[in-house]
Scaffold this motif. Structure first.
Motif, mmCIF file in Angstrom:
data_model
loop_
_atom_site.group_PDB
_atom_site.id
_atom_site.type_symbol
_atom_site.label_atom_id
_atom_site.label_comp_id
_atom_site.label_asym_id
_atom_site.label_seq_id
_atom_site.Cartn_x
_atom_site.Cartn_y
_atom_site.Cartn_z
ATOM 1 N N ARG A 41 0.839 -1.195 0.000
ATOM 2 C CA ARG A 41 0.000 0.000 0.000
ATOM 3 C C ARG A 41 0.876 1.249 0.000
ATOM 4 O O ARG A 41 1.987 1.245 0.533
ATOM 5 C CB ARG A 41 -0.963 0.002 1.182
ATOM 6 N N PHE A 42 0.339 2.278 -0.627
ATOM 7 C CA PHE A 42 1.016 3.578 -0.611
ATOM 8 C C PHE A 42 0.073 4.622 -0.035
ATOM 9 O O PHE A 42 -1.100 4.625 -0.381
ATOM 10 C CB PHE A 42 1.466 3.970 -2.027
ATOM 11 N N ARG A 45 3.862 3.657 5.200
ATOM 12 C CA ARG A 45 4.211 4.550 6.318
ATOM 13 C C ARG A 45 5.347 3.999 7.169
ATOM 14 O O ARG A 45 5.726 4.609 8.166
ATOM 15 C CB ARG A 45 2.970 4.825 7.179
ATOM 16 N N LEU A 57 0.103 13.534 7.335
ATOM 17 C CA LEU A 57 -1.314 13.144 7.190
ATOM 18 C C LEU A 57 -2.044 13.229 8.527
ATOM 19 O O LEU A 57 -3.221 13.606 8.580
ATOM 20 C CB LEU A 57 -1.424 11.733 6.612
ATOM 21 N N PHE A 72 5.707 11.681 -1.386
ATOM 22 C CA PHE A 72 4.813 10.563 -1.747
ATOM 23 C C PHE A 72 5.416 9.792 -2.928
ATOM 24 O O PHE A 72 5.400 8.561 -2.957
ATOM 25 C CB PHE A 72 3.430 11.087 -2.151
ATOM 26 N N ARG A 76 7.190 5.822 -3.307
ATOM 27 C CA ARG A 76 6.971 4.754 -4.302
ATOM 28 C C ARG A 76 8.307 4.298 -4.877
ATOM 29 O O ARG A 76 8.587 3.104 -4.967
ATOM 30 C CB ARG A 76 6.037 5.243 -5.415
ATOM 31 N N ARG A 97 -3.634 2.004 -3.600
ATOM 32 C CA ARG A 97 -3.185 3.345 -4.033
ATOM 33 C C ARG A 97 -1.805 3.289 -4.686
ATOM 34 O O ARG A 97 -0.937 2.516 -4.288
ATOM 35 C CB ARG A 97 -3.122 4.356 -2.886
ATOM 36 N N GLY A 102 -1.481 9.914 -6.061
ATOM 37 C CA GLY A 102 -0.530 11.027 -5.935
ATOM 38 C C GLY A 102 -0.964 12.201 -6.792
ATOM 39 O O GLY A 102 -1.057 13.346 -6.318
ATOM 40 N N PHE A 105 -4.681 13.652 -5.708
ATOM 41 C CA PHE A 105 -4.764 14.414 -4.455
ATOM 42 C C PHE A 105 -4.020 15.743 -4.561
ATOM 43 O O PHE A 105 -4.546 16.776 -4.156
ATOM 44 C CB PHE A 105 -4.257 13.587 -3.262
ATOM 45 N N TYR A 151 -6.993 15.848 4.324
ATOM 46 C CA TYR A 151 -7.707 15.510 3.080
ATOM 47 C C TYR A 151 -9.086 14.890 3.323
ATOM 48 O O TYR A 151 -9.830 14.681 2.374
ATOM 49 C CB TYR A 151 -6.921 14.547 2.171
HETATM 50 N N1 FDM Z 1 -2.227 10.276 -0.827
HETATM 51 C C1 FDM Z 1 -1.855 9.019 -1.099
HETATM 52 C C2 FDM Z 1 -1.640 11.374 -1.463
HETATM 53 O O1 FDM Z 1 -1.985 12.537 -1.204
HETATM 54 N N2 FDM Z 1 -0.641 11.154 -2.369
HETATM 55 C C3 FDM Z 1 -0.220 9.898 -2.672
HETATM 56 O O2 FDM Z 1 0.688 9.721 -3.512
HETATM 57 C C4 FDM Z 1 -0.856 8.787 -2.021
HETATM 58 C C5 FDM Z 1 -0.417 7.393 -2.323
HETATM 59 O O3 FDM Z 1 -2.749 10.035 1.437
HETATM 60 F F1 FDM Z 1 -5.719 10.816 1.747
HETATM 61 C C6 FDM Z 1 -3.253 10.517 0.201
HETATM 62 C C7 FDM Z 1 -4.539 9.807 0.009
HETATM 63 C C8 FDM Z 1 -5.055 9.658 1.403
HETATM 64 C C9 FDM Z 1 -3.818 9.586 2.263
HETATM 65 O O4 FDM Z 1 -4.069 7.216 2.245
HETATM 66 C C10 FDM Z 1 -3.484 8.264 2.879
HETATM 67 P P1 FDM Z 1 -4.631 5.912 3.046
HETATM 68 O O5 FDM Z 1 -5.021 4.993 1.929
HETATM 69 O O6 FDM Z 1 -5.782 6.398 3.877
HETATM 70 O O7 FDM Z 1 -3.506 5.409 3.903
#
Ligand code: FDM
Length: 197
Positions: A41-42, A45, A57, A72, A76, A97, A102, A105, A151
């Protein structure tokens, strides 16, 4: 014995669309059909970069918008060697994701073009399939309140959804839109990923 390359399958979608659950179900289904499959998953963390993203976040730190976008992406890239190794070993990766989140958002923030946002991820392993879990705002609301992370507001999520819709117009990506509501998604397990071996 030569082994077939694993498939790279990405799940994208709005918050609460059920990506994490569906990733688990997909992996189970793949494993039951005798294929090696693992989850990723991305953001991831757990790495040093991932911890910076996590603090951002969780609103424990503030980062400049370009900077966090690049983090971000770096998160990856730092996992690309491991991803390639696994794919070459024949392991299918189901990724919660990827670069599409990326771009969607960050470009939902004022002053960011989609093109700028996509650039740092150019050259990442290309997914064989990207499933987008669609969920109407009404159905999302039924699934409860947003969390407290950055977000997680209705206004921002609507802007992100619009960016995803633009991204889904790219014919070079194998997008499949799935209904994230109800039981439709169960049919997912019979998916056929287009694969380039
Ligand atoms: N998110 C996720 C981004 O803003 N950029 C990115 O490249 C990625 C992979 O991070 F709000 C945002 C999307 C979400 C937050 O995601 C974390 P999870 O799936 O809730 O962990």
């Amino acid at each position: 014995m030569a082994c077939k390359r694993g498939a790279l399958i990405v799940l994208e979608g709005m918050d609460r669309a059920g990506k994490t659950t569906q990733c688990k179900m997909l992996i189970q289904a793949l494993q039951q059909s005798g294929r090696a499959a693992e989850a990723m998953r991305f953001p991831d963390r757990t790495t040093t970069i991932g911890q910076l993203i996590n603090a951002y976040l969780e609103k424990k730190s503030d980062l400049e918008d370009h900077t966090v976008h690049l983090l971000f992406s770096a998160n990856r890239w730092e996992l690309v060697p491991a991803m390639k190794r696994k794919l070459e070993q024949g392991i299918t990766l189901v990724v919660d994701r990827y670069a599409f989140s990326g771009a969607a958002f960050t470009s939902a923030k004022p002053g960011f073009s989609l093109e700028w946002c996509m650039n740092p991820d150019v050259g990442l392993p290309k997914p064989d399939l990207v499933m987008f879990l669609q969920l109407s705002p009404a159905e999302a609301a039924l699934r409860g309140q947003f969390g407290n992370e950055r977000y997680e507001t209705r206004v921002f999520q609507n802007a992100v959804q619009q960016k995803f819709e633009l991204l889904m117009k790219d014919p070079s990506v194998n997008w499949q839109v799935k209904d994230g509501s109800g039981s439709e998604f169960h049919r997912l397990v019979s998916f056929k990923a287009r694969r380039k071996n």
